[in-house]
Design a protein around this motif. Structure first.
Motif, mmCIF file in Angstrom:
data_model
loop_
_atom_site.group_PDB
_atom_site.id
_atom_site.type_symbol
_atom_site.label_atom_id
_atom_site.label_comp_id
_atom_site.label_asym_id
_atom_site.label_seq_id
_atom_site.Cartn_x
_atom_site.Cartn_y
_atom_site.Cartn_z
ATOM 1 N N ASP A 147 67.313 24.985 44.740
ATOM 2 C CA ASP A 147 65.877 24.748 44.579
ATOM 3 C C ASP A 147 65.393 25.563 43.389
ATOM 4 O OD1 ASP A 147 62.964 25.183 46.754
ATOM 5 O OD2 ASP A 147 63.213 24.303 44.765
ATOM 6 N N THR A 148 64.865 24.899 42.378
ATOM 7 C CA THR A 148 64.408 25.601 41.178
ATOM 8 C C THR A 148 62.935 25.945 41.237
ATOM 9 O OG1 THR A 148 63.953 23.484 40.090
ATOM 10 C CG2 THR A 148 66.139 24.445 39.762
ATOM 11 N N GLY A 149 62.270 25.679 42.364
ATOM 12 C CA GLY A 149 60.842 25.954 42.479
ATOM 13 C C GLY A 149 60.585 27.438 42.658
ATOM 14 N N PRO A 150 59.307 27.846 42.512
ATOM 15 C CA PRO A 150 58.976 29.257 42.705
ATOM 16 C C PRO A 150 59.246 29.671 44.139
ATOM 17 C CG PRO A 150 56.980 27.933 42.481
ATOM 18 C CD PRO A 150 58.139 27.029 42.186
ATOM 19 N N ASP A 151 59.512 30.949 44.340
ATOM 20 C CA ASP A 151 59.819 31.484 45.654
ATOM 21 C C ASP A 151 58.613 31.364 46.562
ATOM 22 O OD1 ASP A 151 60.495 32.949 47.824
ATOM 23 O OD2 ASP A 151 60.694 34.857 46.776
ATOM 24 N N SER A 152 58.742 30.587 47.646
ATOM 25 C CA SER A 152 57.609 30.361 48.537
ATOM 26 C C SER A 152 57.245 31.613 49.319
ATOM 27 C CB SER A 152 57.926 29.219 49.515
ATOM 28 O OG SER A 152 59.047 29.549 50.299
ATOM 29 N N GLY A 153 58.130 32.581 49.364
ATOM 30 C CA GLY A 153 57.825 33.801 50.081
ATOM 31 C C GLY A 153 57.433 34.941 49.167
ATOM 32 N N SER A 154 57.277 34.667 47.904
ATOM 33 C CA SER A 154 56.978 35.738 46.959
ATOM 34 C C SER A 154 55.536 36.197 47.132
ATOM 35 C CB SER A 154 57.200 35.255 45.527
ATOM 36 O OG SER A 154 56.308 34.210 45.227
ATOM 37 N N LEU A 155 55.264 37.359 46.591
ATOM 38 C CA LEU A 155 53.915 37.886 46.676
ATOM 39 C C LEU A 155 52.969 37.022 45.854
ATOM 40 C CD1 LEU A 155 54.693 41.687 46.302
ATOM 41 C CD2 LEU A 155 54.262 40.425 48.404
ATOM 42 N N ARG A 156 51.732 36.940 46.309
ATOM 43 C CA ARG A 156 50.744 36.141 45.579
ATOM 44 C C ARG A 156 50.389 36.815 44.259
ATOM 45 N NH1 ARG A 156 48.003 32.075 48.246
ATOM 46 N NH2 ARG A 156 48.415 31.910 50.477
ATOM 47 N N LEU A 157 49.964 35.984 43.312
ATOM 48 C CA LEU A 157 49.443 36.524 42.065
ATOM 49 C C LEU A 157 48.199 37.355 42.366
ATOM 50 C CD1 LEU A 157 49.748 33.309 39.871
ATOM 51 C CD2 LEU A 157 51.314 35.228 39.939
ATOM 52 N N ARG A 158 47.962 38.348 41.549
ATOM 53 C CA ARG A 158 46.835 39.250 41.785
ATOM 54 C C ARG A 158 45.542 38.594 41.283
ATOM 55 N NH1 ARG A 158 51.197 41.824 40.149
ATOM 56 N NH2 ARG A 158 50.605 41.802 37.962
ATOM 57 N N TYR A 159 44.621 38.397 42.211
ATOM 58 C CA TYR A 159 43.410 37.620 41.941
ATOM 59 C C TYR A 159 42.553 38.205 40.822
ATOM 60 C CZ TYR A 159 38.569 36.141 42.791
ATOM 61 O OH TYR A 159 37.289 35.703 42.641
ATOM 62 N N ARG A 160 42.167 39.462 40.943
ATOM 63 C CA ARG A 160 41.241 40.044 39.965
ATOM 64 C C ARG A 160 41.884 40.158 38.590
ATOM 65 N NH1 ARG A 160 36.514 41.584 40.453
ATOM 66 N NH2 ARG A 160 35.449 41.499 42.468
ATOM 67 N N GLU A 161 43.156 40.507 38.567
ATOM 68 C CA GLU A 161 43.836 40.616 37.276
ATOM 69 C C GLU A 161 43.918 39.247 36.607
ATOM 70 O OE1 GLU A 161 48.337 41.625 35.768
ATOM 71 O OE2 GLU A 161 47.456 42.896 37.322
ATOM 72 N N LEU A 162 44.199 38.207 37.391
ATOM 73 C CA LEU A 162 44.309 36.865 36.827
ATOM 74 C C LEU A 162 42.970 36.400 36.249
ATOM 75 C CD1 LEU A 162 46.187 33.914 38.524
ATOM 76 C CD2 LEU A 162 44.027 33.548 37.353
ATOM 77 N N VAL A 163 41.901 36.536 37.027
ATOM 78 C CA VAL A 163 40.580 36.056 36.582
ATOM 79 C C VAL A 163 40.083 36.873 35.398
ATOM 80 C CG1 VAL A 163 38.178 35.712 37.264
ATOM 81 C CG2 VAL A 163 40.013 35.144 38.862
ATOM 82 N N SER A 164 40.294 38.186 35.436
ATOM 83 C CA SER A 164 39.851 39.029 34.324
ATOM 84 C C SER A 164 40.589 38.676 33.037
ATOM 85 C CB SER A 164 40.068 40.508 34.662
ATOM 86 O OG SER A 164 39.284 40.885 35.772
ATOM 87 N N GLY A 187 36.612 34.385 26.491
ATOM 88 C CA GLY A 187 35.340 34.959 26.069
ATOM 89 C C GLY A 187 34.209 34.617 27.007
ATOM 90 N N ILE A 188 34.490 34.616 28.318
ATOM 91 C CA ILE A 188 33.468 34.279 29.323
ATOM 92 C C ILE A 188 33.419 35.401 30.352
ATOM 93 C CG2 ILE A 188 33.611 31.784 29.017
ATOM 94 C CD1 ILE A 188 35.613 31.641 31.248
ATOM 95 N N ASP A 189 32.406 35.362 31.225
ATOM 96 C CA ASP A 189 32.292 36.412 32.233
ATOM 97 C C ASP A 189 33.193 36.113 33.429
ATOM 98 O OD1 ASP A 189 30.948 34.558 33.928
ATOM 99 O OD2 ASP A 189 29.024 35.075 33.013
ATOM 100 N N PHE A 190 33.259 37.075 34.337
ATOM 101 C CA PHE A 190 34.192 36.975 35.469
ATOM 102 C C PHE A 190 33.872 35.776 36.364
ATOM 103 C CE2 PHE A 190 35.792 37.889 39.691
ATOM 104 C CZ PHE A 190 37.054 38.431 39.456
ATOM 105 N N ASP A 191 32.602 35.584 36.700
ATOM 106 C CA ASP A 191 32.229 34.483 37.598
ATOM 107 C C ASP A 191 32.563 33.127 36.994
ATOM 108 O OD1 ASP A 191 31.347 36.278 39.466
ATOM 109 O OD2 ASP A 191 29.222 36.136 38.902
ATOM 110 N N THR A 192 32.307 32.972 35.693
ATOM 111 C CA THR A 192 32.630 31.712 35.028
ATOM 112 C C THR A 192 34.135 31.484 35.004
ATOM 113 O OG1 THR A 192 30.655 31.945 33.637
ATOM 114 C CG2 THR A 192 32.325 30.375 32.912
ATOM 115 N N ALA A 193 34.894 32.559 34.768
ATOM 116 C CA ALA A 193 36.350 32.444 34.764
ATOM 117 C C ALA A 193 36.882 32.115 36.155
ATOM 118 C CB ALA A 193 36.973 33.739 34.252
ATOM 119 N N ARG A 194 36.243 32.653 37.177
ATOM 120 C CA ARG A 194 36.678 32.339 38.546
ATOM 121 C C ARG A 194 36.518 30.854 38.839
ATOM 122 N NH1 ARG A 194 32.930 34.999 41.746
ATOM 123 N NH2 ARG A 194 31.703 33.093 41.612
#
Length: 341
Positions: A100-117, A124-131
């Protein structure tokens, strides 16, 4: 004469007989020791009967096999006690199935705040718009892949970007233009603006874990959306080419910007303020330019007047990014006038 005295009277020699027996045992015990034996081994100690019993019991305990069945011991057919199940030794990260070449289904989730920031900084947008851009992008991405890949994707992306989302309705046009239009409809913003935000969100996902996007079998034509937007937030159309807004789009934008005038070539706002207040506003606009990487062009006719011009120079027209910039300029002016800058 009572019964005790009678028995004693009937057997007057009993204490002396017991004492004689004890002397005899002690003599035999000494003889046994002289021969290198313990008194208990020769059976001549006072407690030899008990010691032989304990020795036999210890010998039985050393033998392999279950203990003999007794009043308080389980028999061979007694049910075995239930043991609690062993925890999964591979939790919380389980390897994918072989092949199976897919991502690990048991892996840790991506970090929400780091991703949106990260997406906010790239676009070049604010946090809420990026969310909101992240939610729309993930929703459409989940609907252009098959069911198995959708499950793996949703196991990895932050739950904050999927809650309450439509994640199953098919996307009519499964290419870059269709993807951008679908996101544009969810965000209620022009396609040029949507494309830049999609690229920022996908770029932020790839920055945290490149395997997430690499493992998805994206339809042909979507790979270009996984590349980060150009530095400075260069606005492009849904087909990847730089695009300006037409007159109708500019007029629609101006309805949301009552302090601005202009046409498809540029947006303009005039500021007339007391000198000290105007200086505070211009300092705040200079910081905004440092934050976003671009800002309005400013000219001054006197110490109380400044004219702000927003346009995309390399296009020679107003783009969706210019509309966003005008909104941010208005916010900065309100903060400066309120003494917040």
């Amino acid at each position: 004469m009572n019964a005790w005295k009678l028995r004693t009277w009937e057997r007057p020699g009993m204490p002396k007989e017991m004492e004689g027996d004890n002397r005899k045992r002690r003599a035999l015990a000494r003889a046994a020791r002289e021969q290198g034996q313990r008194a208990s081994e020769a059976g001549v100690s006072l407690g030899s009967s008990k010691q032989r019993h304990h020795a036999e019991h210890a010998e039985r305990a050393d033998q392999s096999g279950p203990p003999p069945e007794g009043a308080h011991k389980p028999g061979p057919r007694a049910p075995m006690p239930q043991e609690p199940p062993q925890p999964d030794p591979t939790w919380p990260r389980r390897p994918p199935t072989i092949g199976d070449t897919g991502p690990d289904s048991g892996s840790l989730r991506l970090r929400y705040r780091e991703l949106v920031s990260s997406a906010a900084k790239q676009a070049g947008i604010d946090f809420d718009t990026a969310r909101e851009a992240g939610r729309a992008t993930v929703s459409v991405l989940a609907r252009v892949v098959d069911e198995a890949e959708r499950r793996r994707l949703l196991d990895v992306v932050p739950a904050e970007l999927t809650e309450g989302q439509d994640l199953s309705s098919p996307v009519p046009q499964r290419d870059a233009i269709g993807f951008v239009r679908e996101v544009s409809g969810l965000l209620h913003c022009p396609p040029e603006q949507s494309r830049m935000r999609i690229q920022a969100v996908l770029g932020a996902i790839a920055a945290q874990d490149p395997d997430v996007l690499d493992a998805l079998h994206l339809p042909d034509g979507l790979a270009e959306l996984t590349r980060p937007p150009r530095p400075g937030g260069g606005v492009v159309g849904p087909d990847g080419h730089t695009a300006g807004l037409d007159e109708d789009e500019v007029q629609a934008a101006l309805e949301r910007l009552p302090d601005w005038t202009g046409d498809s070539r540029a947006l303009i706002r005039a500021l007339v303020l007391p000198p000290d207040q105007l200086e505070r506003v211009l300092l705040r606009l200079d910081r905004l330019k440092q934050e976003l990487g671009r800002g309005p062009r400013i000219s001054r006719s006197d110490e109380q007047t400044a004219e702000l011009v927003v346009t995309t120079t390399n296009v020679g027209a107003v783009t969706a990014l210019d509309v966003d910039l005008a909104v941010r300029v208005d916010e900065a002016i309100r903060q400066a006038n309120a003494g917040l800058a």
